[in-house]
Design a protein around this motif. Structure first.
Motif, PDB file in Angstrom:
ATOM      1  N   ARG A  95     -15.373   7.916 -10.043  1.00 41.61           N
ATOM      2  CA  ARG A  95     -15.721   6.632  -9.424  1.00 41.61           C
ATOM      3  C   ARG A  95     -15.685   5.498 -10.451  1.00 41.61           C
ATOM      4  NH1 ARG A  95     -20.848   8.840  -5.833  1.00 41.61           N
ATOM      5  NH2 ARG A  95     -19.633   9.466  -3.971  1.00 41.61           N
ATOM      6  N   TYR A  96     -16.094   5.800 -11.685  1.00 32.90           N
ATOM      7  CA  TYR A  96     -16.035   4.779 -12.730  1.00 32.90           C
ATOM      8  C   TYR A  96     -14.596   4.307 -12.919  1.00 32.90           C
ATOM      9  CZ  TYR A  96     -15.816   2.727 -17.398  1.00 32.90           C
ATOM     10  OH  TYR A  96     -15.551   1.889 -18.449  1.00 32.90           O
ATOM     11  N   VAL A  97     -13.676   5.253 -13.051  1.00 35.96           N
ATOM     12  CA  VAL A  97     -12.275   4.884 -13.279  1.00 35.96           C
ATOM     13  C   VAL A  97     -11.717   4.134 -12.075  1.00 35.96           C
ATOM     14  CG1 VAL A  97      -9.953   5.757 -13.715  1.00 35.96           C
ATOM     15  CG2 VAL A  97     -11.906   6.805 -14.882  1.00 35.96           C
ATOM     16  N   GLN A  98     -11.999   4.626 -10.888  1.00 35.30           N
ATOM     17  CA  GLN A  98     -11.478   3.961  -9.700  1.00 35.30           C
ATOM     18  C   GLN A  98     -12.114   2.594  -9.471  1.00 35.30           C
ATOM     19  OE1 GLN A  98      -8.773   4.939  -8.032  1.00 35.30           O
ATOM     20  NE2 GLN A  98      -8.720   6.491  -9.658  1.00 35.30           N
ATOM     21  N   GLY A  99     -13.259   2.354 -10.079  1.00 38.02           N
ATOM     22  CA  GLY A  99     -13.931   1.068  -9.943  1.00 38.02           C
ATOM     23  C   GLY A  99     -13.432   0.005 -10.899  1.00 38.02           C
ATOM     24  N   LEU A 100     -12.438   0.327 -11.717  1.00 32.60           N
ATOM     25  CA  LEU A 100     -11.895  -0.635 -12.677  1.00 32.60           C
ATOM     26  C   LEU A 100     -10.910  -1.556 -11.958  1.00 32.60           C
ATOM     27  CD1 LEU A 100     -11.291   1.842 -15.651  1.00 32.60           C
ATOM     28  CD2 LEU A 100     -13.255   0.328 -15.282  1.00 32.60           C
ATOM     29  N   ARG A 101     -11.422  -2.526 -11.234  1.00 33.00           N
ATOM     30  CA  ARG A 101     -10.608  -3.332 -10.330  1.00 33.00           C
ATOM     31  C   ARG A 101      -9.696  -4.319 -11.041  1.00 33.00           C
ATOM     32  NH1 ARG A 101     -10.112   0.074  -6.596  1.00 33.00           N
ATOM     33  NH2 ARG A 101     -12.068   0.682  -5.567  1.00 33.00           N
ATOM     34  N   GLU A 102      -9.959  -4.622 -12.310  1.00 33.83           N
ATOM     35  CA  GLU A 102      -9.050  -5.495 -13.049  1.00 33.83           C
ATOM     36  C   GLU A 102      -7.856  -4.718 -13.606  1.00 33.83           C
ATOM     37  OE1 GLU A 102     -11.308  -7.453 -16.075  1.00 33.83           O
ATOM     38  OE2 GLU A 102     -12.893  -8.041 -14.677  1.00 33.83           O
ATOM     39  N   THR A 103      -7.896  -3.404 -13.484  1.00 35.46           N
ATOM     40  CA  THR A 103      -6.839  -2.533 -13.987  1.00 35.46           C
ATOM     41  C   THR A 103      -5.942  -2.106 -12.834  1.00 35.46           C
ATOM     42  OG1 THR A 103      -8.329  -1.699 -15.705  1.00 35.46           O
ATOM     43  CG2 THR A 103      -6.379  -0.365 -15.209  1.00 35.46           C
ATOM     44  N   PRO A 104      -4.628  -2.256 -12.961  1.00 39.75           N
ATOM     45  CA  PRO A 104      -3.729  -1.839 -11.875  1.00 39.75           C
ATOM     46  C   PRO A 104      -3.906  -0.373 -11.520  1.00 39.75           C
ATOM     47  CG  PRO A 104      -2.547  -3.131 -13.519  1.00 39.75           C
ATOM     48  CD  PRO A 104      -3.900  -2.850 -14.097  1.00 39.75           C
ATOM     49  N   ALA A 105      -3.590  -0.044 -10.277  1.00 40.36           N
ATOM     50  CA  ALA A 105      -3.815   1.311  -9.772  1.00 40.36           C
ATOM     51  C   ALA A 105      -3.090   2.362 -10.617  1.00 40.36           C
ATOM     52  CB  ALA A 105      -3.378   1.400  -8.313  1.00 40.36           C
ATOM     53  N   ALA A 106      -1.858   2.072 -10.992  1.00 37.53           N
ATOM     54  CA  ALA A 106      -1.116   3.058 -11.788  1.00 37.53           C
ATOM     55  C   ALA A 106      -1.797   3.297 -13.132  1.00 37.53           C
ATOM     56  CB  ALA A 106       0.319   2.584 -11.996  1.00 37.53           C
ATOM     57  N   ARG A 107      -2.325   2.242 -13.706  1.00 40.18           N
ATOM     58  CA  ARG A 107      -3.026   2.376 -14.976  1.00 40.18           C
ATOM     59  C   ARG A 107      -4.331   3.135 -14.791  1.00 40.18           C
ATOM     60  NH1 ARG A 107      -2.699   3.295 -20.141  1.00 40.18           N
ATOM     61  NH2 ARG A 107      -4.278   2.246 -21.388  1.00 40.18           N
ATOM     62  N   ARG A 108      -5.025   2.898 -13.678  1.00 43.94           N
ATOM     63  CA  ARG A 108      -6.269   3.642 -13.408  1.00 43.94           C
ATOM     64  C   ARG A 108      -5.978   5.136 -13.295  1.00 43.94           C
ATOM     65  NH1 ARG A 108      -7.331  -0.503  -9.595  1.00 43.94           N
ATOM     66  NH2 ARG A 108      -7.129   0.957  -7.849  1.00 43.94           N
ATOM     67  N   ALA A 109      -4.862   5.463 -12.668  1.00 44.41           N
ATOM     68  CA  ALA A 109      -4.504   6.878 -12.526  1.00 44.41           C
ATOM     69  C   ALA A 109      -4.339   7.526 -13.897  1.00 44.41           C
ATOM     70  CB  ALA A 109      -3.230   7.014 -11.700  1.00 44.41           C
ATOM     71  N   ARG A 110      -3.730   6.773 -14.827  1.00 41.89           N
ATOM     72  CA  ARG A 110      -3.560   7.330 -16.182  1.00 41.89           C
ATOM     73  C   ARG A 110      -4.899   7.444 -16.907  1.00 41.89           C
ATOM     74  NH1 ARG A 110       1.106   4.020 -15.940  1.00 41.89           N
ATOM     75  NH2 ARG A 110       0.107   2.332 -17.121  1.00 41.89           N
ATOM     76  N   LEU A 111      -5.816   6.506 -16.632  1.00 41.10           N
ATOM     77  CA  LEU A 111      -7.112   6.550 -17.305  1.00 41.10           C
ATOM     78  C   LEU A 111      -7.963   7.735 -16.862  1.00 41.10           C
ATOM     79  CD1 LEU A 111      -8.117   2.761 -17.399  1.00 41.10           C
ATOM     80  CD2 LEU A 111      -7.366   4.200 -19.296  1.00 41.10           C
TER      81      LEU A 111
END
Length: 410
Positions: A95-111
């Motif tokens: 949820r923390y990673v998915q909550g990074l709304r300033e980060t593009p979705a593709a980048r969130r997936a990598r994080l």
């Protein structure tokens, strides 16, 4: 770390996380760790991934690698078992990673891939009895700290070494669980407060060994050679080497004192700098010597008459090269950038110039090259400033005090 340090009630250990340690610019971190341990604080060194051997030309490289635990690549099987036993924490991390709304979705997936490395960090801290990790970065390593706090309750703090935009996005999320975020300059502390006004943001400069980085003995008699200027910086367009080169050419064309310029460092702008040197006809006045060890840095500074750092943009905070040069009693010609106005009192212990202002750089260079007594006065004042502000032991003690305060409050 001693066995006592890992026990509750023993000396409270600290983990220091430095991305891709050790590297070219990491001599300060090595000194800081030594100072903390001399003060009685055991330090477990952690890093993201092991850099290539050539990334660190310093003599401490082998010792640093031997002491460092790398959390990447992680043990996936071990991480999967850890997460399976803590499904609530695993879900919170996702949820923390998915909550990074300033980060593009593709980048969130990598994080999401940071989660197993965060597990490695948690396991290490739990095994060593460590309850606080200080992270010398506000980039992805800060996400590691937040994830380790979520997964294992490990407290963390951060140091901001440059302007926030350089370190990505979602800084509010990175800082939300941090105990404090220190900054190496006052302007950077203001940037932290713009994100989290309630978060402690102490200003703690990096430091240098002012015993080792000291003026060389004065040579006997006058030195019959050109005025020697050195730059110690990676070869990147943001370091502004081209502006100093143009100032050299302007001074030469105006009939000024002869100047020689040694550029230490390597990087993507090397070919452009070589082309600039050729275009300006400075081939016999400039040497590019590549990346150098800390020992070589010291010898360069002790053999020079001034240091130039004509950087542009937002890439500088509190440049260590400026601190080292001032500690060696050198006058510095530096751009007004980052925290340099906090470090240099223009006209007293150094010379500050506007960014990209070749005319101002030329005037500063002329002042120093034409008036040895003036340059000497500036250098003497620079050494006094370095002793007062930049000694690594004093600054490491300040950071350790902030960490201890956070531990006591925890």
């Amino acid at each position: 770390m001693t066995a006592d340090a890992a026990k509750p009630g023993g000396s409270r250990g600290i983990a220091m996380l430095i991305p891709e340690f050790p590297g070219q610019t990491h001599a300060f971190f090595w000194r800081e760790i030594a100072a903390m341990e001399a003060a009685g604080a055991p330090v477990q060194i952690v890093s993201t991934r092991k850099p290539a051997p050539e990334a660190c030309p310093h003599t401490f490289r082998e010792a640093a690698v031997a002491r460092t635990t790398y959390v990447f690549p992680p043990d996936i099987g071990r991480a999967a078992l850890f997460l399976a036993r803590r499904p609530g924490a695993a879900l919170a991390a996702l949820r923390y990673v998915q909550g990074l709304r300033e980060t593009p979705a593709a980048r969130r997936a990598r994080l999401v891939g940071l989660i197993p490395s965060a597990v490695e960090l948690v396991r290490l801290c739990q095994a060593q009895g460590i309850d606080h990790v200080h992270i010398h970065s506000c980039a992805n390593a800060a996400h590691l700290g937040a994830l380790a706090q979520i997964l294992g309750g490990i407290d963390y703090s951060l140091t901001l070494h440059g302007n926030l935009p350089v370190y990505g996005t979602d800084h509010g999320s990175k800082m939300a669980r941090a105990r404090f975020v220190s900054a190496v300059t006052r302007p950077l502390a203001d940037e932290i407060r713009s994100v989290r006004a309630d978060l402690p943001a102490p200003v703690i400069m990096m430091g240098v060994d002012t015993d080792r980085f000291a003026p060389a003995p004065a040579p006997e008699g006058a030195r019959a050679r050109p005025f020697e200027v050195v730059s110690i910086a990676r070869l990147n367009p943001t370091k502004g080497h081209r502006f100093f080169l143009r100032a050299m050419a302007a001074l030469r064309d105006a009939g000024g004192a002869p100047v020689h310029y040694t550029i230490a460092g390597d990087g993507p702008a090397r070919e452009a700098i070589v082309a600039e040197i050729a275009a300006l006809g400075l081939g016999d006045q400039v040497d590019l010597i590549g990346s150098v060890s800390e020992d070589r840095v010291l010898s360069l500074l002790q053999g020079a008459d001034a240091l130039a750092l004509t950087s542009i943009g937002q890439g500088e905070a509190a440049p260590v090269a400026v601190m080292e040069a001032m500690a060696c009693g050198l006058p510095v010609i530096s751009s007004v950038i980052g925290g340099t106005p906090d470090m240099v009192d223009d006209g007293r212990d150094g010379l500050l110039v506007p960014q990209e202002d070749v005319e101002a750089i030329t005037a500063a260079l002329r002042q120093l090259a034409d008036d040895p007594q003036y340059a000497s006065r500036i250098g003497t004042a620079a050494r006094a400033t370095a002793l007062k502000l930049f000694d690594y032991r004093a600054n490491a003690a300040r950071l350790l005090a902030e960490i201890r305060t956070a531990q006591d409050a925890g």
